[in-house]
Scaffold this motif. Structure first.
Motif, short mmCIF file in Angstrom:
data_model
loop_
_atom_site.label_atom_id
_atom_site.label_comp_id
_atom_site.label_asym_id
_atom_site.label_seq_id
_atom_site.Cartn_x
_atom_site.Cartn_y
_atom_site.Cartn_z
N ASP A 1 -1.03 20.10 6.05
CA ASP A 1 -1.84 20.11 4.82
C ASP A 1 -1.54 18.88 3.96
N GLU A 2 -0.75 17.97 4.48
CA GLU A 2 -0.34 16.79 3.71
C GLU A 2 -1.27 15.60 4.02
N VAL A 3 -1.74 14.97 2.96
CA VAL A 3 -2.61 13.80 3.09
C VAL A 3 -1.75 12.55 2.97
N PHE A 4 -1.82 11.70 3.99
CA PHE A 4 -1.10 10.43 3.98
C PHE A 4 -2.10 9.35 3.55
N GLY A 5 -1.91 8.85 2.36
CA GLY A 5 -2.75 7.74 1.90
C GLY A 5 -2.20 6.43 2.41
N LYS A 6 -2.43 5.38 1.64
CA LYS A 6 -1.89 4.06 1.98
C LYS A 6 -0.43 4.01 1.53
N PRO A 7 0.43 3.39 2.33
CA PRO A 7 1.85 3.32 1.96
C PRO A 7 2.06 2.44 0.72
N ARG A 8 3.00 2.87 -0.11
CA ARG A 8 3.34 2.12 -1.33
C ARG A 8 4.14 0.87 -1.02
N ASP A 9 4.98 0.96 0.02
CA ASP A 9 5.87 -0.15 0.37
C ASP A 9 6.34 0.05 1.81
N ALA A 10 7.22 -0.83 2.27
CA ALA A 10 7.70 -0.77 3.65
C ALA A 10 8.45 0.52 3.95
N THR A 11 9.23 1.00 3.00
CA THR A 11 9.97 2.25 3.20
C THR A 11 9.01 3.41 3.39
N ASP A 12 7.99 3.47 2.55
CA ASP A 12 6.98 4.52 2.65
C ASP A 12 6.23 4.44 3.98
N ALA A 13 5.88 3.23 4.39
CA ALA A 13 5.17 3.04 5.67
C ALA A 13 6.03 3.53 6.83
N ALA A 14 7.31 3.16 6.85
CA ALA A 14 8.20 3.59 7.93
C ALA A 14 8.35 5.10 7.95
N LEU A 15 8.44 5.71 6.78
CA LEU A 15 8.55 7.17 6.70
C LEU A 15 7.30 7.84 7.29
N MET A 16 6.12 7.35 6.93
CA MET A 16 4.88 7.91 7.49
C MET A 16 4.87 7.80 9.01
N LEU A 17 5.20 6.63 9.51
CA LEU A 17 5.18 6.43 10.97
C LEU A 17 6.21 7.30 11.67
N ARG A 18 7.37 7.49 11.08
CA ARG A 18 8.37 8.41 11.67
C ARG A 18 7.83 9.83 11.72
N ARG A 19 7.12 10.23 10.67
CA ARG A 19 6.58 11.60 10.63
C ARG A 19 5.44 11.78 11.64
N LEU A 20 4.69 10.71 11.91
CA LEU A 20 3.58 10.80 12.87
C LEU A 20 4.06 10.65 14.32
N SER A 21 5.22 10.07 14.51
CA SER A 21 5.77 9.80 15.84
C SER A 21 5.84 11.06 16.69
N GLY A 22 5.24 10.99 17.88
CA GLY A 22 5.29 12.09 18.83
C GLY A 22 4.49 13.31 18.43
N ARG A 23 3.64 13.17 17.42
CA ARG A 23 2.90 14.32 16.89
C ARG A 23 1.40 14.06 16.88
N GLU A 24 0.69 15.14 16.74
CA GLU A 24 -0.76 15.10 16.60
C GLU A 24 -1.10 15.22 15.11
N HIS A 25 -2.08 14.46 14.68
CA HIS A 25 -2.55 14.55 13.30
C HIS A 25 -4.07 14.41 13.28
N ARG A 26 -4.65 14.72 12.13
CA ARG A 26 -6.09 14.59 11.96
C ARG A 26 -6.39 13.35 11.13
N VAL A 27 -7.50 12.71 11.44
CA VAL A 27 -8.02 11.64 10.60
C VAL A 27 -9.38 12.12 10.11
N VAL A 28 -9.48 12.28 8.80
CA VAL A 28 -10.70 12.80 8.18
C VAL A 28 -11.40 11.63 7.51
#
Length: 185
Positions: A77-104
């Motif tokens: 139920d979490e919406v990933f917008g645009k990353p604020r910075d490099a730390t935020d971008a890396a966190l998003m990619l770690r959370r998406l790693s090996g997982r399925e997500h939706r792109v709306v």
């Protein structure tokens, strides 16, 4: 005359791919999810807000059409917008790693007679990413300005294990749905 209420070069390129050359409008729309708002409803609302803001900027003579679009990555139920910075971008990619997500991806067309929309939902599965892959990708800078911190049309294509849905929708504008809206009266 067609206007695009977006500064996104990807959306302009995608519209050109289907033979459209829109005039670009620079709209400012607040992109904040309201309490209790479902991810799909949020994406559709933001796209409508963009289209309406764009329509308010142009003359309302016959033949004027404005497209507004929004695309977000959704994990649970979490919406990933645009990353604020490099730390935020890396966190998003770690959370998406090996997982399925939706792109709306939502697109609205306003022409003075009506407001019509379409929604595209794609399922993307990332392969498992190691720290070096994530760090290298973030260092490339490609992750910035992209929902979910990745561009499917760029280096992140190597991360995509499976895609079910609209490739152009994941890029930011679902062409099948957009073309149907443009042809409808």
């Amino acid at each position: 005359m067609l206007y695009l209420a977006s500064q996104s070069p990807r959306r302009r390129e995608l519209l050109a791919q289907i033979g459209e050359a829109p005039h670009v409008l620079d709209v400012e729309v607040e992109e904040i999810r309201q309490a209790g708002e479902a991810p799909d409803a949020y994406v559709a609302r933001v796209a409508l807000d963009k289209a309406r803001a764009g329509y308010a900027m142009v003359s309302h003579e016959n033949g004027i059409r404005v497209i507004g679009a929004d695309t977000e990555v959704v994990l649970g139920d979490e919406v990933f917008g645009k990353p604020r910075d490099a730390t935020d971008a890396a966190l998003m990619l770690r959370r998406l790693s090996g997982r399925e997500h939706r792109v709306v991806s939502a697109v609205w067309l306003i022409d003075g007679k009506s407001e019509r929309h379409a929604l595209s939902v794609s399922i993307v599965r990332f392969s498992a990413l190691d720290v070096a892959q994530i760090d290298d990708y973030v260092a490339s800078g490609e992750c910035f300005g992209k929902a979910g911190a990745y561009a499917i049309q760029g280096r992140a294509a190597a991360f995509i294990e499976h895609l079910s849905g609209s490739y152009s929708g994941v890029m930011g504008l679902p062409l099948h749905e957009t073309s149907r809206l443009l042809r409808s009266q």
